[in-house]
Design a protein around this motif. Structure first.
Motif, PDB file in Angstrom:
ATOM      1  N   ASP A  91      39.775  47.449  15.953  1.00  0.00           N
ATOM      2  CA  ASP A  91      38.566  48.085  15.434  1.00  0.00           C
ATOM      3  C   ASP A  91      38.938  49.003  14.278  1.00  0.00           C
ATOM      4  OD1 ASP A  91      36.379  50.038  15.085  1.00  0.00           O
ATOM      5  OD2 ASP A  91      35.512  49.089  16.854  1.00  0.00           O
ATOM      6  N   GLY A  92      38.474  48.679  13.075  1.00  0.00           N
ATOM      7  CA  GLY A  92      38.843  49.432  11.895  1.00  0.00           C
ATOM      8  C   GLY A  92      38.263  50.822  11.835  1.00  0.00           C
ATOM      9  N   THR A  93      37.240  51.111  12.641  1.00  0.00           N
ATOM     10  CA  THR A  93      36.647  52.441  12.648  1.00  0.00           C
ATOM     11  C   THR A  93      37.296  53.346  13.689  1.00  0.00           C
ATOM     12  OG1 THR A  93      34.534  51.548  11.892  1.00  0.00           O
ATOM     13  CG2 THR A  93      34.495  53.723  12.943  1.00  0.00           C
ATOM     14  N   THR A  94      37.436  52.843  14.890  1.00  0.00           N
ATOM     15  CA  THR A  94      38.002  53.650  15.969  1.00  0.00           C
ATOM     16  C   THR A  94      39.508  53.549  16.073  1.00  0.00           C
ATOM     17  OG1 THR A  94      37.806  51.889  17.618  1.00  0.00           O
ATOM     18  CG2 THR A  94      35.881  53.291  17.282  1.00  0.00           C
ATOM     19  N   ARG A  95      40.109  52.565  15.390  1.00  0.00           N
ATOM     20  CA  ARG A  95      41.542  52.279  15.475  1.00  0.00           C
ATOM     21  C   ARG A  95      41.958  51.910  16.899  1.00  0.00           C
ATOM     22  NH1 ARG A  95      44.458  56.931  11.710  1.00  0.00           N
ATOM     23  NH2 ARG A  95      43.162  56.609   9.862  1.00  0.00           N
ATOM     24  N   LYS A  96      41.061  51.295  17.612  1.00  0.00           N
ATOM     25  CA  LYS A  96      41.332  50.899  18.991  1.00  0.00           C
ATOM     26  C   LYS A  96      41.659  49.416  19.060  1.00  0.00           C
ATOM     27  CE  LYS A  96      39.247  50.620  23.588  1.00  0.00           C
ATOM     28  NZ  LYS A  96      38.021  50.838  24.398  1.00  0.00           N
ATOM     29  N   LEU A  97      42.629  49.079  19.908  1.00  0.00           N
ATOM     30  CA  LEU A  97      42.987  47.691  20.163  1.00  0.00           C
ATOM     31  C   LEU A  97      42.435  47.266  21.521  1.00  0.00           C
ATOM     32  CD1 LEU A  97      46.753  47.372  19.151  1.00  0.00           C
ATOM     33  CD2 LEU A  97      44.856  46.099  18.161  1.00  0.00           C
ATOM     34  N   ILE A 264      38.444  38.652  30.737  1.00  0.00           N
ATOM     35  CA  ILE A 264      38.974  39.948  31.160  1.00  0.00           C
ATOM     36  C   ILE A 264      39.414  40.738  29.934  1.00  0.00           C
ATOM     37  CG2 ILE A 264      40.798  41.122  32.466  1.00  0.00           C
ATOM     38  CD1 ILE A 264      40.908  38.729  34.318  1.00  0.00           C
ATOM     39  N   LYS A 265      39.021  42.010  29.891  1.00  0.00           N
ATOM     40  CA  LYS A 265      39.499  42.912  28.851  1.00  0.00           C
ATOM     41  C   LYS A 265      40.738  43.634  29.392  1.00  0.00           C
ATOM     42  CE  LYS A 265      36.351  45.383  26.732  1.00  0.00           C
ATOM     43  NZ  LYS A 265      35.136  46.206  26.483  1.00  0.00           N
ATOM     44  N   ARG A 266      41.844  43.509  28.671  1.00  0.00           N
ATOM     45  CA  ARG A 266      43.105  44.106  29.103  1.00  0.00           C
ATOM     46  C   ARG A 266      43.626  45.074  28.048  1.00  0.00           C
ATOM     47  NH1 ARG A 266      44.912  40.943  33.464  1.00  0.00           N
ATOM     48  NH2 ARG A 266      44.213  38.765  33.473  1.00  0.00           N
ATOM     49  N   GLU A 267      44.502  45.967  28.472  1.00  0.00           N
ATOM     50  CA  GLU A 267      45.153  46.872  27.532  1.00  0.00           C
ATOM     51  C   GLU A 267      46.289  46.142  26.826  1.00  0.00           C
ATOM     52  OE1 GLU A 267      46.432  50.512  29.201  1.00  0.00           O
ATOM     53  OE2 GLU A 267      44.452  51.080  29.971  1.00  0.00           O
ATOM     54  N   SER A 268      46.403  46.379  25.540  1.00  0.00           N
ATOM     55  CA  SER A 268      47.501  45.792  24.776  1.00  0.00           C
ATOM     56  C   SER A 268      48.834  46.321  25.287  1.00  0.00           C
ATOM     57  CB  SER A 268      47.353  46.131  23.292  1.00  0.00           C
ATOM     58  OG  SER A 268      46.124  45.670  22.789  1.00  0.00           O
ATOM     59  N   LEU A 269      49.842  45.484  25.198  1.00  0.00           N
ATOM     60  CA  LEU A 269      51.204  45.863  25.572  1.00  0.00           C
ATOM     61  C   LEU A 269      51.959  46.153  24.282  1.00  0.00           C
ATOM     62  CD1 LEU A 269      53.401  46.157  27.733  1.00  0.00           C
ATOM     63  CD2 LEU A 269      53.853  43.705  27.489  1.00  0.00           C
ATOM     64  N   VAL A 277      54.898  49.574  15.454  1.00  0.00           N
ATOM     65  CA  VAL A 277      54.536  49.431  16.852  1.00  0.00           C
ATOM     66  C   VAL A 277      53.987  48.021  16.998  1.00  0.00           C
ATOM     67  CG1 VAL A 277      53.106  50.249  18.747  1.00  0.00           C
ATOM     68  CG2 VAL A 277      54.005  51.869  17.077  1.00  0.00           C
ATOM     69  N   VAL A 278      54.637  47.194  17.803  1.00  0.00           N
ATOM     70  CA  VAL A 278      54.247  45.800  17.979  1.00  0.00           C
ATOM     71  C   VAL A 278      53.410  45.708  19.247  1.00  0.00           C
ATOM     72  CG1 VAL A 278      55.050  43.430  18.231  1.00  0.00           C
ATOM     73  CG2 VAL A 278      56.363  45.052  16.851  1.00  0.00           C
ATOM     74  N   CYS A 279      52.182  45.225  19.106  1.00  0.00           N
ATOM     75  CA  CYS A 279      51.247  45.155  20.222  1.00  0.00           C
ATOM     76  C   CYS A 279      50.946  43.694  20.546  1.00  0.00           C
ATOM     77  CB  CYS A 279      49.959  45.902  19.886  1.00  0.00           C
ATOM     78  SG  CYS A 279      50.218  47.686  19.677  1.00  0.00           S
ATOM     79  N   THR A 280      51.125  43.353  21.800  1.00  0.00           N
ATOM     80  CA  THR A 280      51.040  41.974  22.245  1.00  0.00           C
ATOM     81  C   THR A 280      50.149  41.878  23.479  1.00  0.00           C
ATOM     82  OG1 THR A 280      52.945  42.188  23.720  1.00  0.00           O
ATOM     83  CG2 THR A 280      53.405  41.589  21.435  1.00  0.00           C
ATOM     84  N   PRO A 281      49.755  40.671  23.874  1.00  0.00           N
ATOM     85  CA  PRO A 281      48.968  40.517  25.101  1.00  0.00           C
ATOM     86  C   PRO A 281      49.850  40.634  26.343  1.00  0.00           C
ATOM     87  CG  PRO A 281      49.306  38.385  24.085  1.00  0.00           C
ATOM     88  CD  PRO A 281      49.861  39.400  23.135  1.00  0.00           C
ATOM     89  N   ASP A 333      50.317  35.480  36.484  1.00  0.00           N
ATOM     90  CA  ASP A 333      49.054  36.211  36.542  1.00  0.00           C
ATOM     91  C   ASP A 333      49.274  37.503  37.333  1.00  0.00           C
ATOM     92  OD1 ASP A 333      46.477  37.190  37.025  1.00  0.00           O
ATOM     93  OD2 ASP A 333      45.627  35.184  37.307  1.00  0.00           O
ATOM     94  N   PRO A 334      49.052  38.676  36.728  1.00  0.00           N
ATOM     95  CA  PRO A 334      49.332  39.937  37.424  1.00  0.00           C
ATOM     96  C   PRO A 334      48.432  40.188  38.625  1.00  0.00           C
ATOM     97  CG  PRO A 334      48.167  40.356  35.367  1.00  0.00           C
ATOM     98  CD  PRO A 334      48.533  38.902  35.367  1.00  0.00           C
TER      99      PRO A 334
END
Length: 577
Positions: A91-97, A264-269, A277-281, A333-334
């Motif tokens: 998100d370019g406004t909130t800088r959220k992944l 499912i919405k998950r937090e980036s790793l 900072v490398v962010c992955t699924p 699958d976690p």
């Protein structure tokens, strides 16, 4: 309206993410620049469909829907409405992944032994992937619907027009599609592939031949009007269930399975690497494997070397083998398996594993024992390469990095309403337990998502701004393809287009495979001296797309092994601060 195709470099600034590990080195401050809309996809028609949405004021989320709808038509060997996907949204406004998991799901009637024969042995692989039981509940469409609902600006029903018109009017078969038709159509026993690509007078469609798909046009029109219900409920859903159950190895899908699907919405790793900072699924995707591989190479002198140095490729190969030993053993699958993500990325564990890289290649490395791990059974999963990756950025700084798939080439070979069904359940381990009775982390279970090698990745600066995006097709080799490309672009400072064109090398277990003819003879000789006799094999089916910011500018690239393109609309650029 002027559109530009890469290779080129274009000016771009995007926002970042708010939370960054304090240990990441500080990078130079970004300057104020401008951002155009851009689309990187594996087929020009798909990129143009996405760009058309951006020109109408759509967001990256809107354009992603249009790109996927077109890819399912013009690149059906790789992805489509009957498959699944992982999508990373910035998100370019909130800088959220946010990581959106649209992975397929095993039906409620699935069993741990569904890929074993009456003799208790794993089914022959080709038979399994073409069987009715190979198809999982498709998740890409409902996931894209969620992303578009949360981040889109245009009406959902306005995003399918290009795909609908192209399907009705027809399009020219591309050289790659024609090659795969010729290679795979005779192997598909369902007959759907042969009928769809049959040529009047005999044979199959070739490069430049015209292909119409009125069934697809009708379905995407219905999808535009009804949303994901058009796929997962009603007549189309009933046809999917019927189609998967008509087989000597019938599937287990039901209408209830399809209607119940939820993304499912998950937090980036995320983890620091070099100045990024490398962010992955996270699991069930294999982002932890990509991060482990990058962290292992970070403990070598690979960055001081280059693409013509055999020691650089040797270090990459040995780090890859270590990573794959860990990924293959632990990732699943976690919701069903305890995946020791933190342990696999712990600095002391990475240091111990990096010590296994010696002067010459030895026997295949065994899995390590990271903190928090149990001892699952050895994995027997096989992953073919029918996948696609694309990236979209809009003028407000929003970015989508998505890897999408029907699993094998043309999925299971079964077609419903103009699109192919996935064979994603064969991404599970066929053997659910080992001789000691220990379950495999990636064993089949009802409602479970199979492990995936897909890693749609986003890079951030230390202060949380967007720094790049990358991902690839290629089955289990995706991790090697993406890591090689990042090392070439960042450590060796190659332009992205050159980085993606570097030869592929996939080292996993006892196998060392890659694009032998693309390596210099001196590199091959140097690898042999270090115990690696590279053989032809995995390497030709990569489909890496990437962009990377360099001093406020971003250069982008597409994998020259496929038919990709980077499409940029400078006239849509807006200033950002």
């Amino acid at each position: 309206m002027r559109l530009t195709y890469l290779p080129l470099t274009f000016t771009l600034l995007l926002g970042g993410c708010a939370t960054v590990p304090a240990s990441v080195p500080r990078a130079p401050a970004q300057v104020t620049v401008t951002q155009p809309g851009f689309v990187i996809a594996a087929n020009p028609l798909a990129a143009e469909a996405g760009m058309a949405v951006l020109r109408r004021g759509g967001t990256a989320a809107d354009a992603a829907v249009a790109v996927q709808a077109m890819l399912g038509l013009v690149e059906p060997q790789s992805s489509g409405l009957g498959g699944g996907a992982f999508l990373h949204y910035y998100d370019g406004t909130t800088r959220k992944l946010t990581l959106y998991d649209g992975r397929e799901v095993a039906p409620a009637q699935a069993t741990a032994t569904m890929f074993l024969g009456l003799d208790g042995k794993p089914l022959e692989y080709q038979r399994a992937i073409q069987s009715g039981r190979s198809t999982g509940v498709p998740g890409a469409v409902r996931m894209l619907e969620l992303v578009q609902r949360e981040h889109g600006a245009l009406p959902w029903n306005s995003l399918f027009g290009d795909a609908e018109r192209t399907a009705a009017a027809g399009f020219r078969v591309s050289p790659r599609l024609a090659r795969l038709i010729a290679a795979y159509a005779p192997q598909m026993p369902s007959g759907d592939v042969q009928r769809y690509f049959a040529k009047a007078g005999g044979g199959y469609l070739g490069p430049g031949d015209f292909l119409r798909n009125p069934a697809y046009a009708a379905f995407v029109g219905k999808l535009a009007a009804q949303g994901s219900r058009a796929l997962l409920e009603g007549e189309t859903a009933a046809r999917i269930v019927e189609r998967t159950r008509k087989d000597a190895l019938p599937g287990h899908l039901t209408m209830a399975d399809l209607a119940a699907y939820r993304p499912i919405k998950r937090e980036s790793l995320c983890a620091p690497w070099r100045t990024y900072v490398v962010c992955t699924p996270p699991p069930p995707a294999s982002g932890v494997g990509l991060l482990e591989l990058l962290k292992l190479t970070e403990r070598t002198d690979i960055a001081a070397r280059g693409p013509n140095d055999p020691q650089a490729w040797y270090l990459f190969a040995e780090a890859s083998r270590i990573m794959y030993a860990d990924r293959d053993r632990y990732v699943g699958d976690p919701a069903f398996a305890d995946v020791p993500v933190a342990g696999l990325l712990a600095p002391d564990y990475i240091a111990r594993r990096a010590q296994l890289i010696g002067a010459t290649a030895g026997p295949p490395p065994v899995p390590g024992v990271p903190a928090g791990s149990v001892t699952p059974a050895p994995d027997r999963t096989r992953e073919p390469a029918g996948t696609s990756h694309f990236i979209v950025g809009d003028a407000n700084g929003n970015v989508v990095s998505i890897t999408t798939t029907v699993e094998s080439i043309f999925g299971s070979g079964r077609m419903v309403d103009g699109f192919f069904l996935n064979n994603q359940l064969t991404d599970f381990s066929f053997s659910p337990v080992d001789p000691q009775g220990r379950p495999a982390a990636n064993a089949v279970a009802p409602g479970k998502r199979p492990r995936s090698s897909m890693v749609p990745t986003i890079l951030l600066t230390p202060d949380g701004r967007f720094a790049g995006a990358i991902g690839s097709a290629g089955g289990n080799a995706i991790l090697a393809y993406v890591a090689k490309s990042l090392i070439a672009a960042v450590d060796w400072n190659l332009p992205m287009q050159q980085a993606l064109a570097q030869p592929n090398l996939v080292a996993r277990g006892a196998a060392f495979q890659g694009e032998v003819t693309k390596f210099a003879p001196s590199v091959l000789a140097g690898l042999r001296a270090r115990g690696i006799d590279l053989q032809p094999g995995q390497g030709e089916d990569s489909g890496v797309h990437g962009v990377l910011i360099r001093n406020g500018r971003v250069d982008g690239g597409f994998d020259p092994r496929r038919e990709g393109v980077v499409l940029v609309d400078p006239s849509g650029a807006r200033p950002r601060r």
